[in-house]
Enzyme design. Sequence first.
Site, mmCIF file in Angstrom:
data_model
loop_
_atom_site.group_PDB
_atom_site.id
_atom_site.type_symbol
_atom_site.label_atom_id
_atom_site.label_comp_id
_atom_site.label_asym_id
_atom_site.label_seq_id
_atom_site.Cartn_x
_atom_site.Cartn_y
_atom_site.Cartn_z
ATOM 1 C CG ASN A 280 -6.084 5.777 -5.187
ATOM 2 O OD1 ASN A 280 -5.352 6.714 -5.468
ATOM 3 N ND2 ASN A 280 -5.983 5.105 -4.047
ATOM 4 C CD GLU B 220 -4.232 -0.868 -3.837
ATOM 5 O OE1 GLU B 220 -4.296 -2.049 -3.467
ATOM 6 O OE2 GLU B 220 -3.766 0.040 -3.122
ATOM 7 C CG ASP C 159 4.154 6.096 2.277
ATOM 8 O OD1 ASP C 159 4.437 5.612 1.166
ATOM 9 O OD2 ASP C 159 3.374 5.531 3.084
ATOM 10 C CG HIS D 26 2.179 3.834 -0.989
ATOM 11 N ND1 HIS D 26 2.086 4.439 0.250
ATOM 12 C CD2 HIS D 26 0.904 3.573 -1.370
ATOM 13 C CE1 HIS D 26 0.810 4.527 0.605
ATOM 14 N NE2 HIS D 26 0.076 4.017 -0.373
ATOM 15 C CD GLU E 172 -3.334 5.238 -0.987
ATOM 16 O OE1 GLU E 172 -2.537 4.355 -0.591
ATOM 17 O OE2 GLU E 172 -4.478 4.967 -1.404
HETATM 18 O O1 9MR Z 1 -2.300 2.529 5.661
HETATM 19 C C1 9MR Z 1 -3.209 1.459 5.633
HETATM 20 C C2 9MR Z 1 -2.846 0.443 6.702
HETATM 21 O O2 9MR Z 1 -3.062 1.014 7.986
HETATM 22 C C3 9MR Z 1 -3.641 -0.828 6.528
HETATM 23 O O3 9MR Z 1 -3.188 -1.797 7.463
HETATM 24 C C4 9MR Z 1 -3.482 -1.325 5.118
HETATM 25 C C5 9MR Z 1 -4.262 -2.587 4.887
HETATM 26 O O4 9MR Z 1 -4.331 -2.930 3.536
HETATM 27 O O5 9MR Z 1 -3.920 -0.328 4.205
HETATM 28 C C6 9MR Z 1 -3.141 0.804 4.266
HETATM 29 O O6 9MR Z 1 -3.555 1.744 3.288
HETATM 30 C C7 9MR Z 1 -3.498 1.305 1.927
HETATM 31 C C8 9MR Z 1 -4.524 2.106 1.171
HETATM 32 O O7 9MR Z 1 -5.784 1.953 1.754
HETATM 33 C C9 9MR Z 1 -4.570 1.682 -0.298
HETATM 34 N N1 9MR Z 1 -3.282 1.779 -0.889
HETATM 35 C C10 9MR Z 1 -2.202 1.112 -0.189
HETATM 36 C C11 9MR Z 1 -2.159 1.581 1.255
HETATM 37 C C12 9MR Z 1 -0.998 0.928 1.954
HETATM 38 O O8 9MR Z 1 -1.199 -0.459 2.016
#
Ligand code: 9MR
Length: 373
Positions: free
Chosen positions: A222, A180, A288, A258, A286
Site C-alpha cells: 500500500n 509506504e 480523500d 490522498h 485511503e
Molecule cells: O489518518 C491517520 C491520522 O489520524 C494519523 O495521525 C496519521 C499518522 O501518520 O496517519 C493517518 O493515516 C495514514 C495512513 O495510516 C497511511 N497513509 C497515510 C495516512 C495519512 O497520513
Amino acid sequence: MPHAALARVPARRRVTAALLPLLVVLPLAACSDDGDAQDVTPDQTQAQPPAGTDPVLAELAGGSALDIGFAIAPELLDEPEYRDIVDTHATLVVAENVMKWETTEAAPGEWDFTAADELAAYAQEHGKKLYGHTLVWHSQLPAWVSELDAEAMQAAMEEHVRTQVEHFKGQVVAWDVVNEAIDDNGRRRAESPFQATLGDGYIEDAFRVAHEADPDAQLCYNDYDLEAIGIKSDAVYEMVSDLVERDVPIDCVGFQGHLTAGTLRDDLQENIQRFVDLGLTVRFTEVDVRVHTPASDEDLAQQAKDYASVVTTCLAVEGCLGVTVWGVTDRYSWIPRWFEGYGAALLWDEDYQTKPAFDAVVTAIGAGRPGRS
Ligand code: 9MR
C-alpha cells in the site's frame, strides 16, 4: 444540474436527481427481454428509498462487486450520525489508526487489541468486511523497534506480523502488509528503520510470514502518490513485479488516493491496469480529496469530479475491488491537521450533511461496471 446546486436541495429531491442515470436506462431494460415495451414508469421499476434519505452506496455498489469502505475510529461509532453512515453505506471498514504497531504492540510482546477487536466485532455483527491496516510501516512505530539490532529487529518484525495476522485470522479479508516502503524519488525509503537495518529483504519476509499466519487473507502493498504513471508508481511496479516473479505471496496493491482537488491525471486507469495485468488486484484504499478551506462551490464541484473519476476508474478495471474513503465526516479528517489551509476532503461535511462529492459517487457507482448489465 451542477453538483454544487444539487447539494442544496432537500434530500428527497437530491435522491431523485442522483438516481437519474439509473432511471433513464431502466425502461430500456424492461423491453429488452421480449421486445415488447411495457408501460412502466421509473418509479415502478426502481425501489425508491423513503423520503428524506440518501441513496445507499453499499446497495448501489453491490451489483458491481465493488467494496465501499470507510476508515474508522472505533470510539466514534458511539456517535449516532457517524454510526448511521457506516451502518448504512459501508461494505468494508478499516481502522484509521488502531491496528498500527504503536497501538497493538507499544512495548515488546505486550499486545493490545482492545480497540481493534471492537472494530472487528462491529464488522462481524454488521456484515462488513474488515481490512487490515497496517503491519510493517516506518511511521506510528514505537521507538523500541528502531533501537533494535538487525537480528532482533528481524525477529520482532516477524513476531509482530505473525501475532497480529493470527489474531485476526478469518476476520481480515486483506492486509496492508507493507506500507509506504518507496520514497517520493522511487527509492527504497531510507528513513524506514526496517529498510535501514534489514535492507530490501524485509518486504518479502513480511509477506511470507503473513501468508503462513493466514493463507486465506489477501496480502497487499500500500502506498500514496501512486495514481499517476511516474517515478514513484514505476518503482512500485518494478518492486511488485519482482515479488510476483519470485512467487512472494503478494495479492494486491493499494492506491491510497490522498488527492488534492483538480490534480488527478488521465493515466489513472492505464496505471492501475498494468498492476492488474501482473495478476494482482487493486483497491483505492485511503481516498480523500482536499480543497482549500473555506471551500467554494467550485472547489466542491471539482472535488466531486475527482471522487467520481476514482470510482469510475475502479469500475472500469475488472481487478479493482473497491474504494475506501479515509474517514466519514470532515469533522474528524486528518487533513487540516497535516495540510495547513486545506480540509473538507470527505463525502460528509462537518455537520454530517452530504456534499456534492457524495452525489457524484452515487452517480458514478450507479453507472456500474462497463459492459455489465
Ligand atoms: O489518518 C491517520 C491520522 O489520524 C494519523 O495521525 C496519521 C499518522 O501518520 O496517519 C493517518 O493515516 C495514514 C495512513 O495510516 C497511511 N497513509 C497515510 C495516512 C495519512 O497520513
